[in-house]
Scaffold this motif. Sequence first.
Motif, PDB file in Angstrom:
ATOM      1  N   ALA A 250       0.865  -1.175   0.000  1.00 37.62           N
ATOM      2  CA  ALA A 250       0.000   0.000   0.000  1.00 37.62           C
ATOM      3  C   ALA A 250       0.903   1.227   0.000  1.00 37.62           C
ATOM      4  O   ALA A 250       1.442   1.623   1.044  1.00 37.62           O
ATOM      5  N   LEU A 251       1.093   1.824  -1.163  1.00 38.50           N
ATOM      6  CA  LEU A 251       2.102   2.870  -1.346  1.00 38.50           C
ATOM      7  C   LEU A 251       1.798   4.127  -0.538  1.00 38.50           C
ATOM      8  O   LEU A 251       2.725   4.801  -0.070  1.00 38.50           O
ATOM      9  N   ASP A 252       0.525   4.449  -0.365  1.00 35.56           N
ATOM     10  CA  ASP A 252       0.161   5.659   0.378  1.00 35.56           C
ATOM     11  C   ASP A 252       0.104   5.438   1.884  1.00 35.56           C
ATOM     12  O   ASP A 252      -0.013   6.402   2.641  1.00 35.56           O
ATOM     13  N   TRP A 253       0.163   4.186   2.323  1.00 33.55           N
ATOM     14  CA  TRP A 253       0.138   3.884   3.757  1.00 33.55           C
ATOM     15  C   TRP A 253       1.501   3.422   4.269  1.00 33.55           C
ATOM     16  O   TRP A 253       1.718   3.346   5.473  1.00 33.55           O
ATOM     17  N   GLY A 254       2.394   3.052   3.362  1.00 29.49           N
ATOM     18  CA  GLY A 254       3.728   2.648   3.753  1.00 29.49           C
ATOM     19  C   GLY A 254       3.816   1.281   4.392  1.00 29.49           C
ATOM     20  O   GLY A 254       4.709   1.030   5.207  1.00 29.49           O
ATOM     21  N   ILE A 255       2.909   0.377   4.042  1.00 31.60           N
ATOM     22  CA  ILE A 255       2.908  -0.966   4.631  1.00 31.60           C
ATOM     23  C   ILE A 255       2.652  -2.011   3.550  1.00 31.60           C
ATOM     24  O   ILE A 255       2.155  -1.688   2.467  1.00 31.60           O
ATOM     25  N   GLU A 256       2.981  -3.264   3.875  1.00 29.60           N
ATOM     26  CA  GLU A 256       2.620  -4.398   3.038  1.00 29.60           C
ATOM     27  C   GLU A 256       1.462  -5.142   3.678  1.00 29.60           C
ATOM     28  O   GLU A 256       1.371  -5.236   4.913  1.00 29.60           O
ATOM     29  N   LEU A 257       0.573  -5.652   2.854  1.00 27.44           N
ATOM     30  CA  LEU A 257      -0.582  -6.413   3.323  1.00 27.44           C
ATOM     31  C   LEU A 257      -0.560  -7.783   2.670  1.00 27.44           C
ATOM     32  O   LEU A 257      -0.366  -7.896   1.459  1.00 27.44           O
ATOM     33  N   LYS A 258      -0.744  -8.811   3.495  1.00 27.37           N
ATOM     34  CA  LYS A 258      -0.747 -10.189   2.999  1.00 27.37           C
ATOM     35  C   LYS A 258      -2.158 -10.761   3.103  1.00 27.37           C
ATOM     36  O   LYS A 258      -2.899 -10.447   4.041  1.00 27.37           O
ATOM     37  N   THR A 259      -2.529 -11.575   2.128  1.00 25.44           N
ATOM     38  CA  THR A 259      -3.866 -12.162   2.099  1.00 25.44           C
ATOM     39  C   THR A 259      -3.771 -13.660   1.857  1.00 25.44           C
ATOM     40  O   THR A 259      -2.841 -14.142   1.210  1.00 25.44           O
ATOM     41  N   SER A 260      -4.756 -14.385   2.389  1.00 26.02           N
ATOM     42  CA  SER A 260      -4.819 -15.822   2.105  1.00 26.02           C
ATOM     43  C   SER A 260      -5.453 -16.064   0.742  1.00 26.02           C
ATOM     44  O   SER A 260      -5.087 -17.004   0.034  1.00 26.02           O
ATOM     45  N   LYS A 261      -6.390 -15.177   0.362  1.00 26.50           N
ATOM     46  CA  LYS A 261      -7.017 -15.276  -0.953  1.00 26.50           C
ATOM     47  C   LYS A 261      -6.136 -14.592  -1.999  1.00 26.50           C
ATOM     48  O   LYS A 261      -5.353 -13.693  -1.685  1.00 26.50           O
ATOM     49  N   LYS A 262      -6.296 -15.032  -3.244  1.00 23.70           N
ATOM     50  CA  LYS A 262      -5.529 -14.452  -4.342  1.00 23.70           C
ATOM     51  C   LYS A 262      -5.981 -13.015  -4.596  1.00 23.70           C
ATOM     52  O   LYS A 262      -7.176 -12.729  -4.687  1.00 23.70           O
ATOM     53  N   ILE A 331     -13.362   0.649  25.584  1.00 29.56           N
ATOM     54  CA  ILE A 331     -12.095  -0.070  25.469  1.00 29.56           C
ATOM     55  C   ILE A 331     -10.911   0.905  25.476  1.00 29.56           C
ATOM     56  O   ILE A 331      -9.836   0.599  26.006  1.00 29.56           O
ATOM     57  N   LEU A 332     -11.104   2.102  24.920  1.00 27.64           N
ATOM     58  CA  LEU A 332     -10.038   3.112  24.968  1.00 27.64           C
ATOM     59  C   LEU A 332      -9.875   3.654  26.375  1.00 27.64           C
ATOM     60  O   LEU A 332      -8.754   3.946  26.820  1.00 27.64           O
ATOM     61  N   GLU A 333     -10.991   3.796  27.091  1.00 31.26           N
ATOM     62  CA  GLU A 333     -10.927   4.272  28.469  1.00 31.26           C
ATOM     63  C   GLU A 333     -10.185   3.272  29.358  1.00 31.26           C
ATOM     64  O   GLU A 333      -9.464   3.654  30.277  1.00 31.26           O
ATOM     65  N   GLU A 334     -10.345   1.988  29.058  1.00 28.40           N
ATOM     66  CA  GLU A 334      -9.704   0.950  29.864  1.00 28.40           C
ATOM     67  C   GLU A 334      -8.238   0.750  29.482  1.00 28.40           C
ATOM     68  O   GLU A 334      -7.376   0.577  30.350  1.00 28.40           O
ATOM     69  N   LYS A 335      -7.921   0.777  28.163  1.00 27.54           N
ATOM     70  CA  LYS A 335      -6.590   0.367  27.707  1.00 27.54           C
ATOM     71  C   LYS A 335      -5.778   1.487  27.059  1.00 27.54           C
ATOM     72  O   LYS A 335      -4.600   1.283  26.741  1.00 27.54           O
ATOM     73  N   GLY A 336      -6.382   2.643  26.859  1.00 26.98           N
ATOM     74  CA  GLY A 336      -5.685   3.726  26.187  1.00 26.98           C
ATOM     75  C   GLY A 336      -5.639   3.507  24.674  1.00 26.98           C
ATOM     76  O   GLY A 336      -6.194   2.540  24.155  1.00 26.98           O
ATOM     77  N   MET A 337      -4.970   4.413  23.974  1.00 29.50           N
ATOM     78  CA  MET A 337      -4.868   4.285  22.521  1.00 29.50           C
ATOM     79  C   MET A 337      -4.099   3.015  22.167  1.00 29.50           C
ATOM     80  O   MET A 337      -3.113   2.665  22.824  1.00 29.50           O
ATOM     81  N   PRO A 338      -4.521   2.309  21.127  1.00 27.98           N
ATOM     82  CA  PRO A 338      -3.794   1.105  20.712  1.00 27.98           C
ATOM     83  C   PRO A 338      -2.431   1.464  20.113  1.00 27.98           C
ATOM     84  O   PRO A 338      -2.196   2.606  19.703  1.00 27.98           O
ATOM     85  N   ASP A 339      -1.545   0.460  20.053  1.00 26.62           N
ATOM     86  CA  ASP A 339      -0.239   0.649  19.426  1.00 26.62           C
ATOM     87  C   ASP A 339      -0.337   0.526  17.900  1.00 26.62           C
ATOM     88  O   ASP A 339       0.414   1.172  17.167  1.00 26.62           O
ATOM     89  N   TYR A 340      -1.266  -0.327  17.466  1.00 21.37           N
ATOM     90  CA  TYR A 340      -1.428  -0.583  16.030  1.00 21.37           C
ATOM     91  C   TYR A 340      -2.912  -0.723  15.700  1.00 21.37           C
ATOM     92  O   TYR A 340      -3.746  -0.982  16.569  1.00 21.37           O
ATOM     93  N   LEU A 341      -3.207  -0.551  14.422  1.00 26.41           N
ATOM     94  CA  LEU A 341      -4.534  -0.897  13.894  1.00 26.41           C
ATOM     95  C   LEU A 341      -4.343  -1.984  12.853  1.00 26.41           C
ATOM     96  O   LEU A 341      -3.456  -1.893  11.991  1.00 26.41           O
ATOM     97  N   GLN A 342      -5.190  -3.018  12.943  1.00 21.58           N
ATOM     98  CA  GLN A 342      -5.086  -4.140  12.012  1.00 21.58           C
ATOM     99  C   GLN A 342      -6.159  -4.051  10.934  1.00 21.58           C
ATOM    100  O   GLN A 342      -7.308  -3.670  11.210  1.00 21.58           O
ATOM    101  N   PHE A 343      -5.770  -4.411   9.708  1.00 24.26           N
ATOM    102  CA  PHE A 343      -6.692  -4.468   8.575  1.00 24.26           C
ATOM    103  C   PHE A 343      -7.178  -5.921   8.438  1.00 24.26           C
ATOM    104  O   PHE A 343      -6.443  -6.758   7.903  1.00 24.26           O
ATOM    105  N   PRO A 344      -8.384  -6.272   8.893  1.00 26.70           N
ATOM    106  CA  PRO A 344      -8.872  -7.637   8.655  1.00 26.70           C
ATOM    107  C   PRO A 344      -8.982  -7.915   7.155  1.00 26.70           C
ATOM    108  O   PRO A 344      -9.500  -7.079   6.405  1.00 26.70           O
ATOM    109  N   GLU A 345      -8.495  -9.060   6.742  1.00 22.84           N
ATOM    110  CA  GLU A 345      -8.451  -9.362   5.313  1.00 22.84           C
ATOM    111  C   GLU A 345      -9.832  -9.284   4.659  1.00 22.84           C
ATOM    112  O   GLU A 345      -9.972  -8.772   3.546  1.00 22.84           O
ATOM    113  N   GLU A 346     -10.862  -9.772   5.359  1.00 18.49           N
ATOM    114  CA  GLU A 346     -12.192  -9.820   4.746  1.00 18.49           C
ATOM    115  C   GLU A 346     -12.783  -8.432   4.509  1.00 18.49           C
ATOM    116  O   GLU A 346     -13.779  -8.282   3.788  1.00 18.49           O
ATOM    117  N   GLN A 347     -12.175  -7.393   5.099  1.00 16.37           N
ATOM    118  CA  GLN A 347     -12.678  -6.028   4.914  1.00 16.37           C
ATOM    119  C   GLN A 347     -11.869  -5.224   3.895  1.00 16.37           C
ATOM    120  O   GLN A 347     -12.193  -4.079   3.618  1.00 16.37           O
TER     121      GLN A 347
END
Length: 355
Positions: A250-262, A331-347
């Motif tokens: 993802a060139l505009d996000w600066g990350i690689e994304l891997k998928t199980s589906k083609k 969940i933010l009140e309990e744990k604070g801001m997350p360290d990462y956000l994950q992209f679920p493949e199905e979305q």
Amino acid sequence: MGITVDVKKKFGAFSLDIQFQSSASRIGILGASGCGKSMTLKSIAGIETPDEGEIIINETVVFDSRQKINVKPQKRNIGYLFQNYALFPTMTVAKNIAAGLKGTKQENQDRVREMIRRFQLEGLEERLPGELSGGQQQRVALARIMAYEPDVILLDEPFSALDMFLKDRLQQELMDMLEGYPGIVIMVSHNRDEIYRFSEELLILDQGRVVIGGKTKELFENPGRKAAARLTGCKNFSKVQRLDEHTIKALDWGIELKTSKKIPENTTWIGFRAHEFLPVWGERKENCIKVQLAGNADLPFEKNFYLKPEKVQDPNTENICWFLQKDKWVILEEKGMPDYLQFPEEQLLFLTEDC
């Protein structure tokens, strides 16, 4: 039952070039302002005459440029609900409803009484449009259309001038009123929620052309093109480089994304809806982006966070949107801001260039 539209028309610098065919009874047309939605309806109704093409409604040709067929609007048996309802201001409710009827005096009176009862307008028969609420005006306008049983009803942004509370209530009222109507209803809107709620089939327009069409729910789940994804509410887009069948950069996000589906070979963009991220605390997981906050907005029912992309040098690169609905704030009140956000493949939305 069905409709076929294949027309072209020039309006100065703007070109309308629309093709679609559908047998659905509830059709939605979604697009930004100025994309040709209303002009499409006016062409179907006969208010505007296309330069070329054909329009067929229930196997009846109402326009064909080659055969020089152009049925007059009043002969097309189409009901058109305008944005402002277009009621006659000096005519009572009863007379407005009777305006399009061509039966005997007694038949018309009976039909008006039936519509008054059906659309819950009892007691308002002698009022003028200016004495009615917005919801009552809409019911009168629809009653006038339904009184002469058109083959097609065209709804042109029917809720655009209403506040949110009234809009929600009138949307449900309209759907209830149309419940038993056997004909085709086409509604145009720039509001994706309205269209999703109303239509079985959807056409997405951009700059006078159909970007994509199909079953409404399927198009929201897999819009296919960037313009369609944007119009169905997607906020995050990145150009991609397909590294292999299961990896993209993802060139505009600066990350690689891997998928199980083609990954489709023609993928040039990836989209991701702002509500679909999974927050991650602790170690980085696969398909994650680091949370680097660039800004935020607290809304009554949603918190909007704007994140900096990773490893992207271009300062004009858009921030990534993460929208968190109220029921998940705890969940933010309990744990604070997350360290990462994950992209679920199905979305992940694999997209191609716009037409």
